[in-house]
Design an enzyme around this catalytic site. Sequence first.
Site, PDB file in Angstrom:
ATOM      1  N   ASP A  27      -0.635  -2.741   0.425  1.00  0.00           N
ATOM      2  CA  ASP A  27      -0.913  -1.887   1.274  1.00  0.00           C
ATOM      3  C   ASP A  27      -1.632  -2.490   2.957  1.00  0.00           C
ATOM      4  O   ASP A  27      -2.742  -3.168   2.011  1.00  0.00           O
ATOM      5  CB  ASP A  27      -0.916  -0.489   1.619  1.00  0.00           C
ATOM      6  CG  ASP A  27      -0.745   0.130   2.836  1.00  0.00           C
ATOM      7  OD1 ASP A  27      -0.241  -0.264   3.888  1.00  0.00           O
ATOM      8  OD2 ASP A  27      -0.348   1.809   2.616  1.00  0.00           O
TER       9      ASP A  27
HETATM   10  C1  BGC Z   1       0.547   2.051   5.799  1.00  0.00           C
HETATM   11  C2  BGC Z   1       1.835   1.230   5.517  1.00  0.00           C
HETATM   12  C3  BGC Z   1       2.401   0.644   6.846  1.00  0.00           C
HETATM   13  C4  BGC Z   1       0.947  -0.856   7.004  1.00  0.00           C
HETATM   14  C5  BGC Z   1       1.747  -1.724   8.287  1.00  0.00           C
HETATM   15  C6  BGC Z   1       0.092   1.378   6.397  1.00  0.00           C
HETATM   16  O1  BGC Z   1      -1.387   2.077   7.042  1.00  0.00           O
HETATM   17  O2  BGC Z   1       0.079   2.844   4.506  1.00  0.00           O
HETATM   18  O3  BGC Z   1       3.193   2.308   5.338  1.00  0.00           O
HETATM   19  O4  BGC Z   1       3.470  -0.006   6.457  1.00  0.00           O
HETATM   20  O5  BGC Z   1       0.406   0.150   7.049  1.00  0.00           O
HETATM   21  O6  BGC Z   1       1.660  -1.315   9.149  1.00  0.00           O
END
Ligand code: BGC
Length: 751
Positions: free
Chosen positions: A277
């Site tokens: 993530d």
């Molecule tokens: C979120 C993810 C997301 C990523 C990119 C993160 O903060 O938890 O679900 O895909 O950001 O935007």
Amino acid sequence: MKNLIPGFLLAILVALPQLNAQTAGETSSAPTIGAQPLYLDPTQPVDARVEDLLKRLTPEEKDSLLHGSGTFATAAIPRLGLPERWMSDGPNGVREEIQRNTFNTAGLTDDYSTAFPSGICLAATWDPAVAYTQGQAIGEEARARGKDIMLGPAVNIQRTPLNGRSFEYYGEDPWLSGRIAVGFIQGEQSEDIASCVKHFAANNQETNRNNINVNVDERTLREIYLPAFEAAIKEGGSLSIMAAYNKINGTYCAENDYLLNTILKGEWGFKGLVMTDWGAAHTTDGAARGGLDLEMGTGVGRVPYDQYYLAQPFLDGVENGTYPMALLDDKARRNLYVMIASHVLDPNRKTGSINTIAHQNASQKTAEEGMVLLKDDNNVLPLDATQIKSIAIIGDNAVHLQAAGGQSSGIKAFSEISPLAGIIARVGGRVNVTFSQGYSSAGATRGGRGRGGAAAAPPVPAADLIAQAVRAAKQADVAIVIGGLNKNFDTEGSDRRDLTLPYGQDDLIAQVVAANPRTIVVLVAGSPVEMPWLAKVPAVLLSWYGGSEAGNAVARILFGDVDPSGKLPCTFPKQLADTPAAAFGAEAYPGVGGQEYYREGLLVGYRWYDTKNIEPLFPFGYGLSYTTFKYDNLKLVPGDHAKGIWMTAQFDVTNTGSRAGEEVAQVYIHENNPALERPEKELKGFDKISLQPGETATVSIPLGYRAFSYYDSDKKGWVAQADDFQILVGSSSRDIRLKDTFKLGEASFYK
Ligand code: BGC
């Protein structure tokens, strides 16, 4: 988009003249077929192409595949024709473009897309075919927007209804979540896109999500929190997976050897890539040895890309012997595998399309099939537009557009039909439709946990808004209150504090229904809410967040063009205190001092309410239709063990009403004498069937060994005991229509 395509094309154009030449880093053994290197030949097996390509890369090039070179991009290797890889959120459609080196919007005008209903609505369809169609439509839009990897689906289990991201996820049941995920991924990946199932694993809250240490026993992990991922990988074939922010049992998920190496890559045989993530990596050693293959989002704008943990620091470690070259190769191989398997290097790769009629229809279909009719006393619904002269529409959510909010899953939609617009389009020419705001969402009095700052005062006092609404309701044949939550509550980044409706809506609804007993409540929300006014209101429709066509779908259900067929993928409890995580205090949720203990174990969602005999407001699997269904003739037909089927539950469902409709028939299992504690009942199969009035269908639900098993943490495998199992067939988890006992004669054990 303007800033993406030129870079991508440039990479190809620069590369093409050189593809046939031997260049630095290529070994003389790299085979070519005719004039073309093997890795570029789409007729060759994926693994052979990957190995051929891997051999041609220098260590620096291999390492460049392992980390971001933009907020949502990785670097190209032009001399071999490898383009940059572009990623995008997410599960509800393709997100707007973000600046290359920040999280800010790129400010473009050509990055709109179709907004699809949020994950919880998709799950409420209980229809993997609908999930396939939605996944495929998003895949097509992603290709049209030049994407390679889509960050979704999101399949974390709803452990607490307070979780701010409940709206993105598929509810509280591992089997249902897995079926929807498999359909979605297969659809999306059919468009030459790699899906990225997220957030692996036990990312069940937003409060302190970056640091919380989830203490969870292995059986609970295996039976509740991992199965949707397991299905996504083993059956859906998801080419990538996103490691969550949180820790599990002391180790960050993105560095968690047991989770990533032992279970995912070992037991499940995952060949694709694990990405972080955004910003979820914490050390080079943890990322290197813990099973991470692609690091994204580390200190965007602050940490140079070549200083990411898996960038130069890891390469240095490989060069000084701290890490074996095989480790670098394995990570690079996985990145190449995803590229080649999703046809990134193939001349005929699909190019997609955006906001087509088919996509709009797919979006509307999910919305219509996912909306849940919670209450319909005396057939108040469907409304007959020829018999009604006036409708008072009341409530901010009648006009509030929802697609753009909630953070990463938000969509810059080409268009979004509000409920008011949908109703006017459906009946405006013949029915007098009025609108009063009812409540103001400007005055948020119950923001999410951790959200600070004083609430803005609403521009018009609440009492005045209610008085206007009551006047309108009195003058109309029918009042429709359209309220619920919005993306200030259902959002990434924070959890809700309670389950109450914000902005004084409980008061509003009570006063409107007192003024006009023919009041219908439409709840636009992505997670459970309490309904203290429920006994007084004759009809309630839960519309979730319905995407671009939300308002049309609401109108078509209210006026009976479509039979409501959505079923709840999560329990609606009567009150917060009834919920499993709430029963064990702050240590169980939201955690104390960064530690959180999943004390309720397996008893999540209906597993809790049913085992503890707590009556919910609306149970898991519940949802009304405008017609009625009868269940009979349950037969337990012995299955073919060799094919993994132990028994098939066969039964008839008949549409006993006077209009066509769809029913979700559900099969639960209860074990009579389990050696270890088991939940009262567990969903093990379902089927959504469409029936004309009077029509009967025979439904067959095959049950494999896993349906009868529990996970034995000592033996490290799945155990099915020789025992009696009750097979419970019903229309919801608390509306069991048929049952019979299945005797399992022989115990078995599977890894
Ligand atoms: C979120 C993810 C997301 C990523 C990119 C993160 O903060 O938890 O679900 O895909 O950001 O935007």
